[in-house]
Design a protein around this motif. Structure first.
Motif, PDB file in Angstrom:
ATOM      1  N   VAL A  91       0.199   6.711 -11.405  1.00  0.00           N
ATOM      2  CA  VAL A  91       0.396   7.335 -10.089  1.00  0.00           C
ATOM      3  C   VAL A  91       1.819   7.899 -10.026  1.00  0.00           C
ATOM      4  O   VAL A  91       2.797   7.142 -10.123  1.00  0.00           O
ATOM      5  N   LYS A 150       0.816  -1.204   0.000  1.00  0.00           N
ATOM      6  CA  LYS A 150       0.000   0.000   0.000  1.00  0.00           C
ATOM      7  C   LYS A 150       0.858   1.265   0.000  1.00  0.00           C
ATOM      8  O   LYS A 150       0.420   2.314  -0.440  1.00  0.00           O
ATOM      9  N   GLN A 151       2.064   1.177   0.510  1.00  0.00           N
ATOM     10  CA  GLN A 151       2.901   2.372   0.580  1.00  0.00           C
ATOM     11  C   GLN A 151       3.635   2.658  -0.725  1.00  0.00           C
ATOM     12  O   GLN A 151       4.222   3.716  -0.883  1.00  0.00           O
ATOM     13  N   PHE A 187       1.583   4.608  10.492  1.00  0.00           N
ATOM     14  CA  PHE A 187       1.441   5.004   9.090  1.00  0.00           C
ATOM     15  C   PHE A 187       0.720   3.934   8.282  1.00  0.00           C
ATOM     16  O   PHE A 187      -0.233   4.223   7.563  1.00  0.00           O
ATOM     17  N   GLU A 218       2.512   2.931  -4.077  1.00  0.00           N
ATOM     18  CA  GLU A 218       1.584   3.036  -5.201  1.00  0.00           C
ATOM     19  C   GLU A 218       2.191   3.791  -6.372  1.00  0.00           C
ATOM     20  O   GLU A 218       1.662   3.742  -7.475  1.00  0.00           O
ATOM     21  N   LYS A 220      -3.009   4.062   6.349  1.00  0.00           N
ATOM     22  CA  LYS A 220      -3.199   3.821   4.925  1.00  0.00           C
ATOM     23  C   LYS A 220      -4.242   2.744   4.667  1.00  0.00           C
ATOM     24  O   LYS A 220      -4.866   2.727   3.627  1.00  0.00           O
ATOM     25  N   ILE A 234      -0.894  12.410  -6.759  1.00  0.00           N
ATOM     26  CA  ILE A 234      -0.825  13.074  -8.062  1.00  0.00           C
ATOM     27  C   ILE A 234      -0.797  11.984  -9.125  1.00  0.00           C
ATOM     28  O   ILE A 234      -0.031  11.025  -9.010  1.00  0.00           O
ATOM     29  N   GLU A 235      -1.645  12.123 -10.120  1.00  0.00           N
ATOM     30  CA  GLU A 235      -1.606  11.170 -11.216  1.00  0.00           C
ATOM     31  C   GLU A 235      -1.551  11.901 -12.550  1.00  0.00           C
ATOM     32  O   GLU A 235      -2.055  13.021 -12.680  1.00  0.00           O
ATOM     33  N   LYS A 236      -0.916  11.246 -13.493  1.00  0.00           N
ATOM     34  CA  LYS A 236      -0.741  11.773 -14.844  1.00  0.00           C
ATOM     35  C   LYS A 236      -1.652  11.012 -15.796  1.00  0.00           C
ATOM     36  O   LYS A 236      -1.585   9.779 -15.867  1.00  0.00           O
ATOM     37  N   ARG A 238      -3.324  12.252   3.303  1.00  0.00           N
ATOM     38  CA  ARG A 238      -2.290  12.133   2.282  1.00  0.00           C
ATOM     39  C   ARG A 238      -2.793  12.817   1.017  1.00  0.00           C
ATOM     40  O   ARG A 238      -3.972  13.136   0.910  1.00  0.00           O
TER      41      ARG A 238
END
Lengths: 115, 115
Positions: free
Chosen positions: A113, A7-8, B3, A10, B7, B54-56, B51
């Motif tokens: 991502v 999960k960390q 952490f 991505e 998540k 950012i995605e492209k 958190r």
């Protein structure tokens, strides 16, 4: 532990976001989508699928603007090519299930991502 | 450990997705967005922010269709009201920074993570 590490990291995963636009009078059955449709599609994807998410559209982030999307379902996968290979032979079954939960046509975004 | 637990429990979080539509000839500077704009906005949000991502945008999920969005920035927050309280007094600064990385107007979706 393997799960939390996965999960960390991505970054670099491919997202396929299936976005259902809002329009006056259109419907979306979230319960069916969550319990039937998404598990069905996820079942086609094997270990290429890292996880999938479902979100419910609440509002536009700008005041006095219509809701952009009623719902979004997202698959996080390792490889786009394997996603396509898995979905293509099942496309008719996936599309035939649409009418069981919605009467809108989704917009589908493939993205990477970055963070 | 805290952490990784955080998540794993995204259900119930609020997402603010800032989605930049693709259009022929329009531009988007991902490097500026990732190193300057998103950290600036994230800095306003305090511990309400779980958190951000950012995605492209890579392609449309359907063949021969245009890319729906060039990029999406998403904030995962605990409470929408605290997000709004944090952003409102900084709205002018946020909007003034848009021209440094893009010439399109984003679509903003507020949604709830169901799964």
């Amino acid at each position: 532990m393997a799960f939390s590490q996965e999960k960390q990291s991505e970054k670099g995963l491919i997202k396929i976001s299936v976005m259902y636009p809002y329009a006056e009078g259109k419907t979306f059955d979230l319960a069916y989508y969550e319990t039937k449709h998404m598990p069905m599609v996820a079942g086609y994807l094997g270990d290429n699928l890292v996880r999938y998410t479902i979100e419910k559209g609440l509002s536009n982030g700008l005041p006095n603007q219509p809701l952009p999307f009623m719902a979004i379902g997202t698959f996080y996968v390792k490889r786009l090519s394997d996603y396509q290979s898995a979905v293509t032979p099942n496309r008719d079954a996936i599309r035939a299930d649409f009418k069981n939960y919605t009467d809108v046509i989704p917009v589908i975004l493939v993205s990477e991502v970055l963070k």
